[in-house]
Structure formats: C-alpha cells, structure tokens
Design a protein around this motif. Sequence first.
Motif, short mmCIF file in Angstrom:
data_model
loop_
_atom_site.label_atom_id
_atom_site.label_comp_id
_atom_site.label_asym_id
_atom_site.label_seq_id
_atom_site.Cartn_x
_atom_site.Cartn_y
_atom_site.Cartn_z
N ALA A 108 -27.36 -49.62 34.95
CA ALA A 108 -28.27 -50.51 34.24
C ALA A 108 -27.82 -51.95 34.43
N VAL A 109 -28.67 -52.85 34.00
CA VAL A 109 -28.25 -54.24 33.83
C VAL A 109 -27.72 -54.36 32.41
N TYR A 110 -26.51 -54.85 32.29
CA TYR A 110 -25.86 -54.97 30.98
C TYR A 110 -25.95 -56.42 30.51
N TYR A 111 -26.40 -56.57 29.26
CA TYR A 111 -26.60 -57.89 28.67
C TYR A 111 -25.64 -58.11 27.51
N CYS A 112 -25.07 -59.27 27.47
CA CYS A 112 -24.26 -59.70 26.34
C CYS A 112 -25.17 -60.38 25.32
N ALA A 113 -24.88 -60.21 24.05
CA ALA A 113 -25.68 -60.83 23.00
C ALA A 113 -24.76 -61.36 21.90
N ALA A 114 -25.25 -62.38 21.19
CA ALA A 114 -24.46 -62.96 20.10
C ALA A 114 -25.39 -63.45 19.00
N ASP A 115 -24.86 -63.44 17.79
CA ASP A 115 -25.64 -63.89 16.65
C ASP A 115 -24.70 -64.50 15.62
N PRO A 116 -25.10 -65.63 15.02
CA PRO A 116 -24.23 -66.27 14.03
C PRO A 116 -24.19 -65.56 12.68
N ALA A 117 -25.10 -64.59 12.52
CA ALA A 117 -25.16 -63.90 11.23
C ALA A 117 -24.33 -62.60 11.29
N THR A 118 -24.96 -61.48 11.03
CA THR A 118 -24.23 -60.22 10.91
C THR A 118 -24.35 -59.36 12.16
N ALA A 119 -23.50 -58.35 12.22
CA ALA A 119 -23.56 -57.41 13.33
C ALA A 119 -24.89 -56.65 13.32
N GLU A 120 -25.49 -56.50 12.15
CA GLU A 120 -26.75 -55.78 12.05
C GLU A 120 -27.86 -56.47 12.84
N ALA A 121 -27.82 -57.80 12.88
CA ALA A 121 -28.84 -58.54 13.64
C ALA A 121 -28.80 -58.14 15.11
#
Length: 128
Positions: free
Chosen positions: A96-109
């Motif tokens: 697959a193509v693997y994507y990194c993601a980030a969010d300033p809030a919670t892990a649930e986001a």
Amino acid sequence: QVQLRESGGGTVQAGSSLKLSCAISDRDGYNFVDTYAMGWFRQAPGKGREFVAVINWDGSIINYARSVEGRFAISRDNAMNTMYLQMNSLKPEDTAVYYCAADPATAEAISQGSPDYWGRGIQVIVSS
C-alpha cells in the motif's frame, strides 16, 4: 505550517521487516508539534484509505488496526520530532501507500480518520 514527511518505504519479500519514519516540522515555529498525536494510514491499490496505528504525544496511548496488531509497532521520538512504524512479518496484503498523519488534539481524531495534517505518502510493496 505543519509538514509531515515519510521515509523508509520500498520493496521487500513476504516475511521481511521494514521501518517507516515520519518527520514532523513546523515552518511557522509556534506549533508545539511534539504534543501532537500522530498515526499511520495506508491505501492499497483499488481500496480506500484505512487506519493502521496511532500514538498520542507521550506514547501512553497506542492503538492498532486488527490487521496489523502483533506485527507492527508504532513509536515516536519527540526530541527528534519523528514517529516510526516498525513492520514485521510483512504480507503481500500489506502492500500500500502509507500515509503519516498528525493532529493537535487527541489520538481519537486520528483513529477516526480525520487528522488535521497528512503526509504525501510512501510506497511499500511486499512481494510473495
């Protein structure tokens, strides 16, 4: 502006291991990116993007998709502003193509599929 950059992808044989990295940076200099939750998603050919793993800012909360639990390990080094995905016992279906993601809030986001920031993605191919 928060940026994510993946590295470490490639082509490996089934049963092998591979380690992905995701470097997070802030061009503006005022976003505390070491406090962001981060995670990995993947998109296989002809399929939708799916959640793989997530880690909160201090590593106290970690969750995995069932398809990778026990084989993949997510971690982060806040001093390096880098997150990792150690992938072991790789299978052709992990291609697959693997994507990194980030969010300033919670892990649930992230685990719910709606992070604020995405990387461009990196290809992982597992041959049988």
